[in-house]
Write a protein that holds these residues in place. Structure first.
Motif, PDB file in Angstrom:
ATOM      1  N   LEU A  95      19.365   2.919  38.691  1.00  0.00           N
ATOM      2  CA  LEU A  95      18.692   3.775  37.719  1.00  0.00           C
ATOM      3  C   LEU A  95      18.047   2.956  36.612  1.00  0.00           C
ATOM      4  N   TRP A  96      18.706   1.892  36.190  1.00  0.00           N
ATOM      5  CA  TRP A  96      18.147   1.048  35.130  1.00  0.00           C
ATOM      6  C   TRP A  96      16.886   0.334  35.601  1.00  0.00           C
ATOM      7  N   ARG A  97      16.878  -0.149  36.838  1.00  0.00           N
ATOM      8  CA  ARG A  97      15.680  -0.825  37.359  1.00  0.00           C
ATOM      9  C   ARG A  97      14.494   0.131  37.408  1.00  0.00           C
ATOM     10  N   ASN A  98      14.728   1.334  37.884  1.00  0.00           N
ATOM     11  CA  ASN A  98      13.639   2.301  37.963  1.00  0.00           C
ATOM     12  C   ASN A  98      13.263   2.834  36.581  1.00  0.00           C
ATOM     13  N   ALA A  99      14.243   2.934  35.686  1.00  0.00           N
ATOM     14  CA  ALA A  99      13.938   3.379  34.328  1.00  0.00           C
ATOM     15  C   ALA A  99      13.044   2.372  33.610  1.00  0.00           C
ATOM     16  N   GLN A 100      13.229   1.098  33.886  1.00  0.00           N
ATOM     17  CA  GLN A 100      12.381   0.080  33.278  1.00  0.00           C
ATOM     18  C   GLN A 100      10.920   0.266  33.691  1.00  0.00           C
ATOM     19  N   VAL A 101      10.709   0.601  34.966  1.00  0.00           N
ATOM     20  CA  VAL A 101       9.343   0.824  35.455  1.00  0.00           C
ATOM     21  C   VAL A 101       8.712   2.021  34.744  1.00  0.00           C
ATOM     22  N   THR A 102       9.434   3.136  34.710  1.00  0.00           N
ATOM     23  CA  THR A 102       8.908   4.341  34.061  1.00  0.00           C
ATOM     24  C   THR A 102       8.702   4.124  32.573  1.00  0.00           C
ATOM     25  N   LEU A 103       9.645   3.444  31.928  1.00  0.00           N
ATOM     26  CA  LEU A 103       9.521   3.191  30.486  1.00  0.00           C
ATOM     27  C   LEU A 103       8.315   2.304  30.189  1.00  0.00           C
ATOM     28  N   ALA A 104       8.052   1.327  31.053  1.00  0.00           N
ATOM     29  CA  ALA A 104       6.877   0.470  30.863  1.00  0.00           C
ATOM     30  C   ALA A 104       5.597   1.289  30.982  1.00  0.00           C
ATOM     31  N   GLU A 105       5.551   2.213  31.940  1.00  0.00           N
ATOM     32  CA  GLU A 105       4.372   3.077  32.094  1.00  0.00           C
ATOM     33  C   GLU A 105       4.176   3.953  30.869  1.00  0.00           C
ATOM     34  N   ILE A 106       5.278   4.496  30.357  1.00  0.00           N
ATOM     35  CA  ILE A 106       5.190   5.363  29.175  1.00  0.00           C
ATOM     36  C   ILE A 106       4.699   4.574  27.969  1.00  0.00           C
ATOM     37  N   LEU A 161      21.624  16.607  44.559  1.00  0.00           N
ATOM     38  CA  LEU A 161      21.458  17.131  43.207  1.00  0.00           C
ATOM     39  C   LEU A 161      22.171  16.288  42.166  1.00  0.00           C
ATOM     40  N   ASP A 162      23.232  15.573  42.566  1.00  0.00           N
ATOM     41  CA  ASP A 162      23.873  14.656  41.623  1.00  0.00           C
ATOM     42  C   ASP A 162      22.884  13.596  41.150  1.00  0.00           C
ATOM     43  N   LEU A 163      22.138  13.039  42.084  1.00  0.00           N
ATOM     44  CA  LEU A 163      21.135  12.037  41.733  1.00  0.00           C
ATOM     45  C   LEU A 163      20.007  12.668  40.916  1.00  0.00           C
ATOM     46  N   THR A 164      19.602  13.869  41.281  1.00  0.00           N
ATOM     47  CA  THR A 164      18.538  14.553  40.542  1.00  0.00           C
ATOM     48  C   THR A 164      18.930  14.774  39.096  1.00  0.00           C
ATOM     49  N   PHE A 165      20.135  15.274  38.871  1.00  0.00           N
ATOM     50  CA  PHE A 165      20.590  15.522  37.503  1.00  0.00           C
ATOM     51  C   PHE A 165      20.819  14.211  36.755  1.00  0.00           C
ATOM     52  N   ALA A 166      21.249  13.180  37.458  1.00  0.00           N
ATOM     53  CA  ALA A 166      21.430  11.877  36.807  1.00  0.00           C
ATOM     54  C   ALA A 166      20.093  11.343  36.290  1.00  0.00           C
ATOM     55  N   VAL A 167      19.036  11.504  37.086  1.00  0.00           N
ATOM     56  CA  VAL A 167      17.702  11.087  36.640  1.00  0.00           C
ATOM     57  C   VAL A 167      17.258  11.917  35.443  1.00  0.00           C
ATOM     58  N   LEU A 168      17.542  13.215  35.466  1.00  0.00           N
ATOM     59  CA  LEU A 168      17.178  14.063  34.335  1.00  0.00           C
ATOM     60  C   LEU A 168      17.905  13.643  33.066  1.00  0.00           C
ATOM     61  N   VAL A 169      19.147  13.218  33.206  1.00  0.00           N
ATOM     62  CA  VAL A 169      19.893  12.728  32.043  1.00  0.00           C
ATOM     63  C   VAL A 169      19.234  11.461  31.490  1.00  0.00           C
ATOM     64  N   VAL A 170      18.860  10.549  32.385  1.00  0.00           N
ATOM     65  CA  VAL A 170      18.205   9.313  31.943  1.00  0.00           C
ATOM     66  C   VAL A 170      16.877   9.624  31.259  1.00  0.00           C
ATOM     67  N   LEU A 171      16.112  10.547  31.821  1.00  0.00           N
ATOM     68  CA  LEU A 171      14.839  10.929  31.213  1.00  0.00           C
ATOM     69  C   LEU A 171      15.050  11.577  29.846  1.00  0.00           C
ATOM     70  N   THR A 172      16.112  12.349  29.713  1.00  0.00           N
ATOM     71  CA  THR A 172      16.423  12.944  28.419  1.00  0.00           C
ATOM     72  C   THR A 172      16.737  11.875  27.383  1.00  0.00           C
ATOM     73  N   VAL A 173      17.500  10.874  27.787  1.00  0.00           N
ATOM     74  CA  VAL A 173      17.831   9.773  26.874  1.00  0.00           C
ATOM     75  C   VAL A 173      16.562   9.027  26.458  1.00  0.00           C
ATOM     76  N   ILE A 174      15.673   8.769  27.420  1.00  0.00           N
ATOM     77  CA  ILE A 174      14.413   8.095  27.098  1.00  0.00           C
ATOM     78  C   ILE A 174      13.581   8.938  26.134  1.00  0.00           C
ATOM     79  N   GLY A 175      13.507  10.239  26.396  1.00  0.00           N
ATOM     80  CA  GLY A 175      12.749  11.115  25.508  1.00  0.00           C
ATOM     81  C   GLY A 175      13.315  11.136  24.101  1.00  0.00           C
ATOM     82  N   LEU A 176      14.651  11.182  23.991  1.00  0.00           N
ATOM     83  CA  LEU A 176      15.279  11.163  22.672  1.00  0.00           C
ATOM     84  C   LEU A 176      15.016   9.841  21.951  1.00  0.00           C
TER      85      LEU A 176
END
Length: 254
Positions: free
Chosen positions: A55-66, A218-233
């Motif tokens: 999740l951290w590796r993929n979050a880095q990619v999305t965060l860089a795009e944002i 759905l566990d993975l789906t909700f986990a990604v949503l949690v990470v996206l929420t943290v990034i948004g905050l």
């Protein structure tokens, strides 16, 4: 007591999230909701810990795009808003193309960006830029035009130069309105990056989210949503801190 009240006041947002998670867990237990419809928070947070590396590796990619797309919005929309606000000719020449670009559905253009820029980060950054540009442009135009003309006459009569008027009068008056646009664009930026990854990507949180929903994980789906929420905050608090830093006269009103 004053310090205690201040601490309790600042803890209210965190307590709100704790209450939401508690309601989530209680609803799953009370109504016996199956995991394939709504997983409990315990299993989601367990997956967050277990798959934290992925999740951290993929979050880095999305965060860089944002950050890249939103950063380009900041350095283009605010100066362009200033030019349009202060120049009638620029308003007649530049504002209509910007409005036309806003009317074109950005999501419909996403496949074109894949053709033009490929499946790499460039297409995601361009879509993020386009989706966040217009709200900040409108806020910048409104902010730089909000100044009362009588104040301009007053500063000129006192001998202030154009730079002094701009630096000490026009910019402070515009900042609250501009930051409202920054907050709106920052919220859209995360959505834009995820949508761009939905269209075509092999990495990023949008790709992981699409993978989770397609496999009914759905566990993975909700986990990604949690990470996206943290990034948004985090982005929201960064914008709030920037406003607190650059507009100190606004602090007492908050």
């Amino acid at each position: 007591m004053r310090t205690l009240r201040l601490v309790c006041w600042n803890l209210i947002p965190a307590l709100t999230f704790v209450i939401i998670i508690g309601i989530w867990a209680a609803a799953v237990q009370i109504f016996a909701i199956p995991a394939y419809l709504l997983p409990g928070p315990a299993s989601v947070f367990e997956l967050l810990i277990r798959e934290s590396g992925m999740l951290w590796r993929n979050a880095q990619v999305t965060l860089a795009e944002i950050l890249l797309g939103f950063g380009l919005t900041l350095v283009t929309a605010i100066p362009l808003g200033l030019v349009i606000a202060l120049s009638p000719i620029a308003k007649q020449v530049l504002y209509p193309p910007a409005m036309l670009l806003q009317l074109v559905p950005k999501i419909a253009m996403a496949p074109l960006f894949l053709v033009w820029f490929g499946f790499g980060m460039e297409s995601k950054v361009v879509l993020t830029l386009l989706m966040t540009f217009f709200p900040l442009l409108i806020a910048s135009i409104s902010g730089f035009q909000i100044l009362d003309q009588r104040l301009l006459y007053l500063t000129r009569s006192m001998g202030a130069s154009k730079w002094q008027t701009f630096r000490y009068l026009r910019v402070p008056a515009a900042l609250p309105v501009i930051f409202s646009g920054v907050k709106t664009s920052a919220t859209i930026a995360a959505t834009a990056a995820i949508v761009a990854e939905f269209v075509g990507a092999n990495q990023g949180l949008g790709y992981v989210l699409l993978k989770g929903t397609s496999t009914m994980n759905l566990d993975l789906t909700f986990a990604v949503l949690v990470v996206l929420t943290v990034i948004g905050l985090a982005i929201n608090y960064l914008v709030e801190f920037s406003e607190w830093l650059l507009a100190p006269w606004q602090r007492d009103g908050k």
